[in-house]
Design a protein around this motif. Structure first.
Motif, PDB file in Angstrom:
ATOM      1  N   SER A   7      73.570  10.025  25.587  1.00  0.00           N
ATOM      2  CA  SER A   7      72.426  10.943  25.608  1.00  0.00           C
ATOM      3  C   SER A   7      71.668  10.914  24.281  1.00  0.00           C
ATOM      4  O   SER A   7      70.438  10.966  24.262  1.00  0.00           O
ATOM      5  CB  SER A   7      72.883  12.363  25.932  1.00  0.00           C
ATOM      6  OG  SER A   7      73.784  12.842  24.952  1.00  0.00           O
ATOM      7  N   LEU A   8      72.385  10.786  23.184  1.00  0.00           N
ATOM      8  CA  LEU A   8      71.739  10.702  21.869  1.00  0.00           C
ATOM      9  C   LEU A   8      70.913   9.426  21.760  1.00  0.00           C
ATOM     10  O   LEU A   8      69.781   9.436  21.260  1.00  0.00           O
ATOM     11  CB  LEU A   8      72.804  10.760  20.765  1.00  0.00           C
ATOM     12  CG  LEU A   8      72.327  10.740  19.318  1.00  0.00           C
ATOM     13  CD1 LEU A   8      71.361  11.874  19.038  1.00  0.00           C
ATOM     14  CD2 LEU A   8      73.513  10.811  18.377  1.00  0.00           C
ATOM     15  N   ALA A   9      71.450   8.307  22.244  1.00  0.00           N
ATOM     16  CA  ALA A   9      70.709   7.041  22.233  1.00  0.00           C
ATOM     17  C   ALA A   9      69.442   7.147  23.082  1.00  0.00           C
ATOM     18  O   ALA A   9      68.384   6.647  22.703  1.00  0.00           O
ATOM     19  CB  ALA A   9      71.594   5.905  22.735  1.00  0.00           C
TER      20      ALA A   9
ATOM     21  N   LYS B 252      82.498  14.174  18.601  1.00  0.00           N
ATOM     22  CA  LYS B 252      81.938  13.216  17.647  1.00  0.00           C
ATOM     23  C   LYS B 252      80.923  12.332  18.382  1.00  0.00           C
ATOM     24  O   LYS B 252      81.296  11.396  19.074  1.00  0.00           O
ATOM     25  CB  LYS B 252      83.046  12.337  17.050  1.00  0.00           C
ATOM     26  CG  LYS B 252      84.228  13.100  16.480  1.00  0.00           C
ATOM     27  CD  LYS B 252      83.874  13.853  15.225  1.00  0.00           C
ATOM     28  CE  LYS B 252      85.140  14.482  14.643  1.00  0.00           C
ATOM     29  NZ  LYS B 252      84.914  15.183  13.436  1.00  0.00           N
ATOM     30  N   PRO B 253      79.616  12.626  18.235  1.00  0.00           N
ATOM     31  CA  PRO B 253      78.620  11.826  18.949  1.00  0.00           C
ATOM     32  C   PRO B 253      78.433  10.419  18.373  1.00  0.00           C
ATOM     33  O   PRO B 253      77.818   9.574  18.999  1.00  0.00           O
ATOM     34  CB  PRO B 253      77.332  12.644  18.808  1.00  0.00           C
ATOM     35  CG  PRO B 253      77.543  13.463  17.572  1.00  0.00           C
ATOM     36  CD  PRO B 253      79.020  13.727  17.492  1.00  0.00           C
ATOM     37  N   LEU B 254      78.963  10.170  17.174  1.00  0.00           N
ATOM     38  CA  LEU B 254      78.860   8.866  16.521  1.00  0.00           C
ATOM     39  C   LEU B 254      80.216   8.434  16.010  1.00  0.00           C
ATOM     40  O   LEU B 254      80.994   9.257  15.524  1.00  0.00           O
ATOM     41  CB  LEU B 254      77.913   8.925  15.319  1.00  0.00           C
ATOM     42  CG  LEU B 254      76.460   9.234  15.577  1.00  0.00           C
ATOM     43  CD1 LEU B 254      75.749   9.551  14.267  1.00  0.00           C
ATOM     44  CD2 LEU B 254      75.785   8.069  16.253  1.00  0.00           C
ATOM     45  N   SER B 255      80.491   7.134  16.088  1.00  0.00           N
ATOM     46  CA  SER B 255      81.707   6.602  15.478  1.00  0.00           C
ATOM     47  C   SER B 255      81.444   5.175  15.027  1.00  0.00           C
ATOM     48  O   SER B 255      80.604   4.479  15.598  1.00  0.00           O
ATOM     49  CB  SER B 255      82.879   6.650  16.454  1.00  0.00           C
ATOM     50  OG  SER B 255      82.658   5.761  17.527  1.00  0.00           O
ATOM     51  N   GLY B 256      82.157   4.766  14.005  1.00  0.00           N
ATOM     52  CA  GLY B 256      82.028   3.411  13.492  1.00  0.00           C
ATOM     53  C   GLY B 256      82.261   3.378  11.992  1.00  0.00           C
ATOM     54  O   GLY B 256      82.194   4.399  11.305  1.00  0.00           O
TER      55      GLY B 256
END
Length: 171
Positions: free
Chosen positions: A110-112, A68-72
């Motif tokens: 890395s995505l940022a 999961k490259p994003l969470s929130g």
């Protein structure tokens, strides 16, 4: 399957060609969708009004797979009005606003870096298999809807290494 219902609450009324579902609330395993819906069929072309809020839904529930490259947490609201005899026609004529906010979360570093166009750093992180995360300070997507076209009022993504401000349209 991905958002199984836990609860559905509504009050339905039909009076003189006006259908109302108010309140309308869906409770899912993770989060809820609440608001109201009205379809006014008293004229030749029906008018639909929607006021919907999404609360307590996590971004990672929208991402397939184990990584999961994003969470929130995502909070969103759509207040739209359109006319037509089909969902497509209503959406194509919709006026109003759509806003989504992630007050805080995590993002793969890395995505940022890729978003900040820091190619060397991002490529190095990807090639090394680095799965480390950075803070997602906030994300805001706010759109104004006019005749079915969403035009951005604000697109902001603020992370530890970079901040992205943008603009765009969704047809």
């Amino acid at each position: 399957r991905d958002f199984p219902w836990r609860v559905l609450t509504t009050h339905i009324s039909i009076k003189h060609g006006l259908l109302r579902l108010d309140p309308l609330a869906f409770g899912f395993v993770a989060g809820k969708l609440s608001g109201s819906l009205a379809i006014d069929a008293r004229k030749d072309v029906p008018v639909t009004d929607v006021d919907a809020r999404i609360t307590d839904i996590r971004m990672e529930h929208f991402i397939k797979g184990t990584e999961k490259p994003l969470s929130g947490m995502v909070e969103a609201r759509a207040k739209l009005s359109g006319s037509g005899s089909s969902v497509h026609k209503v959406a194509a004529s919709a006026n109003g606003m759509v806003t989504a906010v992630v007050p805080q979360g995590q993002m793969r570093k890395s995505l940022a870096e890729w978003m900040g166009v820091n190619v060397l750093s991002a490529l190095g992180l990807n090639l090394s298999g680095d799965q480390s995360a950075t803070d997602l300070r906030c994300a805001v997507l706010s759109f104004d809807a006019r005749k079915g076209l969403l035009a951005s009022q604000r697109i902001l993504l603020d992370t530890g290494p970079t901040r992205v401000d943008g603009q765009g349209r969704i047809n």
